[in-house]
Design an enzyme around this catalytic site. Structure first.
Site, mmCIF file in Angstrom:
data_model
loop_
_atom_site.group_PDB
_atom_site.id
_atom_site.type_symbol
_atom_site.label_atom_id
_atom_site.label_comp_id
_atom_site.label_asym_id
_atom_site.label_seq_id
_atom_site.Cartn_x
_atom_site.Cartn_y
_atom_site.Cartn_z
ATOM 1 N N TYR A 143 0.871 -1.179 0.000
ATOM 2 C CA TYR A 143 0.000 0.000 0.000
ATOM 3 C C TYR A 143 0.902 1.222 0.000
ATOM 4 C CZ TYR A 143 -3.531 3.421 1.369
ATOM 5 O OH TYR A 143 -4.365 4.515 1.423
ATOM 6 N N ASP A 238 9.480 2.958 -0.166
ATOM 7 C CA ASP A 238 8.376 3.676 0.486
ATOM 8 C C ASP A 238 8.532 3.445 1.987
ATOM 9 O OD1 ASP A 238 4.720 3.587 0.350
ATOM 10 O OD2 ASP A 238 6.141 4.669 1.611
ATOM 11 N N LYS A 266 4.139 9.983 8.272
ATOM 12 C CA LYS A 266 3.809 9.496 9.621
ATOM 13 C C LYS A 266 4.710 10.097 10.731
ATOM 14 C CE LYS A 266 1.669 5.280 7.861
ATOM 15 N NZ LYS A 266 0.240 5.349 8.194
HETATM 16 C C1 LIG Z 1 3.772 2.421 3.346
HETATM 17 C C2 LIG Z 1 2.751 3.501 3.182
HETATM 18 N N1 LIG Z 1 2.872 4.371 2.153
HETATM 19 C C3 LIG Z 1 1.979 5.365 1.966
HETATM 20 C C4 LIG Z 1 0.901 5.518 2.820
HETATM 21 C C5 LIG Z 1 -0.060 6.668 2.591
HETATM 22 O O1 LIG Z 1 0.185 7.661 3.566
HETATM 23 P P1 LIG Z 1 -0.985 8.686 3.946
HETATM 24 O O2 LIG Z 1 -1.469 9.308 2.646
HETATM 25 O O3 LIG Z 1 -2.083 7.900 4.646
HETATM 26 O O4 LIG Z 1 -0.274 9.709 4.859
HETATM 27 C C6 LIG Z 1 0.733 4.642 3.924
HETATM 28 C C7 LIG Z 1 -0.461 4.813 4.842
HETATM 29 N N2 LIG Z 1 -0.722 3.744 5.772
HETATM 30 C C8 LIG Z 1 -2.093 3.524 6.114
HETATM 31 C C9 LIG Z 1 -2.224 2.427 7.184
HETATM 32 N N3 LIG Z 1 -1.332 1.350 7.048
HETATM 33 C C10 LIG Z 1 -2.752 4.807 6.547
HETATM 34 C C11 LIG Z 1 -3.993 4.678 7.359
HETATM 35 C C12 LIG Z 1 -5.157 5.320 6.649
HETATM 36 O O5 LIG Z 1 -5.257 5.163 5.413
HETATM 37 O O6 LIG Z 1 -5.973 5.941 7.354
HETATM 38 C C13 LIG Z 1 1.668 3.608 4.092
HETATM 39 O O7 LIG Z 1 1.555 2.723 5.106
#
Ligand SMILES: Cc1ncc(COP(=O)(O)O)c(CN[C@@H](CN)CCC(=O)O)c1O
Length: 425
Positions: A143, A238, A266
């Protein structure tokens, strides 16, 4: 042991009238309804019904210093009085960028954005622009945020809620996204040979934190580095989850493998919205305004998120890494021992302050195997812990994290709750 959730239930009914699914991010939704948080402090969440939970979700990763960290609050309060968005550069952006460059091996120069999604979207555009190639390789279950290039066979909430391939994305977009299994060197070689000189980048979560916690096989990341170099393919780590978590320099420091570009988020924002693209100068300077590859954002580098980031990185000292890794290891080892004791078929993975249990009898090396896990059993485990005051992510396909505030007393309480749940699982 029923949990008192009347107020949350009431709020959820109200929320559903005005917010899709009653939430603003699908990962927060679980049946019959999520608990609504009133406040948080250190490693605890407090919900609107007066329940207190030890939090291993940490807002899906950022809150490694615990909730409402005094130094972050103090720094942000001071900044609030000075303004929150200027549309002009500030010295603080230089300070945080310097701290990132100091820590992250591939980072020669930085562009701050507001989310991990923006970071990976911009990083992929950069890779395509720099190489003049269209295709990208991503891994099944990874993801990288909620944008069109990567919402194919993606993990996290997309997988949890059964739509790893999101509708609404033109085939013309996703046909350039090549999907292969993680931890399979042959699959990488095959994809590269079948798409010779057409691949701009490989984007990888060095540790897959969006299908639970899947570790790279010994030498696998080094293999990715070598084969991408041999084929003039850019390697993007990533590190939105692993950055500043596995080590000060993230996964690239932990594994000793340096990508061309990395994306961050994060932890870097200390609880405020942030993302970043970092990498080699010659690549990054293809971004506007120096280069032609456009990347922009109203709140890019905003003084609030930047101030919180500076206050955060200052606190990520050796003790932080030692302690958060120690407690996560205790929990992972104990989960393994208790699963054996109670004859529960499970595999547990842990690296630094990340860990997760899979109700699965096979080694979980990739998305296909992870998907065979017993998600019903996981949700029984989830509810059992929640009723005992422990909040783990409400999905088999997310990851648990420890913060510096998860001390031995908290860990002991957690272990008691786990054993209690395992007895009836
Ligand atoms: C490896 C990795 N790359 C990109 C993203 C996207 O980041 P954000 O756009 O949510 O800040 C994430 C976001 N993680 C999820 C939960 N595992 C965010 C939680 C959510 O979508 O509310 C990530 O884990």
């Amino acid at each position: 042991m029923a949990l008192k959730m009347e107020k949350s239930k009431e709020l959820f009914e109200e929320a559903k009238k005005y917010l899709v699914g009653g939430v603003n991010s699908p990962v927060r939704y679980f049946k019959p309804y999520p608990f609504f948080v009133e406040k948080a402090k250190d490693c605890y969440l407090f919900d609107v019904d007066g329940n207190k939970y030890i939090d291993y979700c940490l807002a899906y990763g950022p809150m490694v210093l615990g909730h409402a960290n005094e130094k972050i609050i103090e720094a942000v309060k001071e900044q609030l009085e000075l303004g929150t968005a200027y549309g002009c550069p500030t010295e603080k952006e230089i300070i945080l960028a310097k701290e990132v460059v100091k820590r992250v091996p591939c980072a020669e120069i930085v562009r701050f954005v507001n989310s991990g999604t923006e970071a990976t979207m911009s990083a992929i555009r950069l890779a395509r622009g720099v190489t003049g190639r269209k295709k990208i390789i991503k891994f099944d279950g990874a993801y990288h945020g909620a944008h069109d290039y990567v919402l194919v066979k993606s993990g996290s909430g997309a997988l949890t809620h059964g739509h790893p391939n999101s509708p609404g994305i033109p085939e013309e977009t996703t046909k350039n996204t090549i999907l292969i299994p993680f931890n399979d060197e042959g699959a990488v070689k095959k994809a590269i040979n079948e798409n010779k000189d057409e691949i701009a980048c490989i984007i990888v979560e060095p540790v897959m934190g969006n299908v639970g916690c899947i570790l790279p096989k010994e030498g696998y990341l080094k293999f990715l580095r070598e084969i991408t170099e041999e084929n003039d393919i850019l390697l993007i780590f990533d590190e939105v989850i692993t950055g500043f978590r596995l080590a000060k320099g993230g996964a690239q420091e932990y594994f000793g493998v340096v990508p061309d570009i990395a994306t961050l988020g994060k932890i870097l924002g200390g609880g405020f919205p942030i993302g970043a693209i970092v990498g080699k100068k010659e690549i990054m300077e293809q971004f506007s305004p120096l280069g032609p590859i456009y990347q922009a954002g109203t709140f890019n580098g905003n003084p609030i998120s930047i101030t919180a980031g500076i206050a955060t990185l200052k606190q990520l000292d050796d003790k932080f890494y030692r302690e958060t890794s120690r407690t996560a290891k205790i929990l992972a080892d104990t989960l393994r021992e208790l699963a054996d004791k109670y004859n529960i078929k499970a595999k547990v993975y842990n690296i630094a302050s990340m860990f997760q249990i899979y109700f699965n009898e096979n080694e979980v090396l990739n998305y296909e195997i992870a998907k065979q896990s017993d998600v019903e059993k996981y949700m029984k485990y989830f509810w059992g812990l929640l009723e005992r005051g422990v909040f783990v992510p409400p999905s088999q396909f997310e990851c648990c994290f420890t913060s510096i505030k998860h001390d031995d007393e908290v860990v002991d309480k957690t272990i008691k709750a786990i054993e209690d749940v395992f007895r009836g699982l």
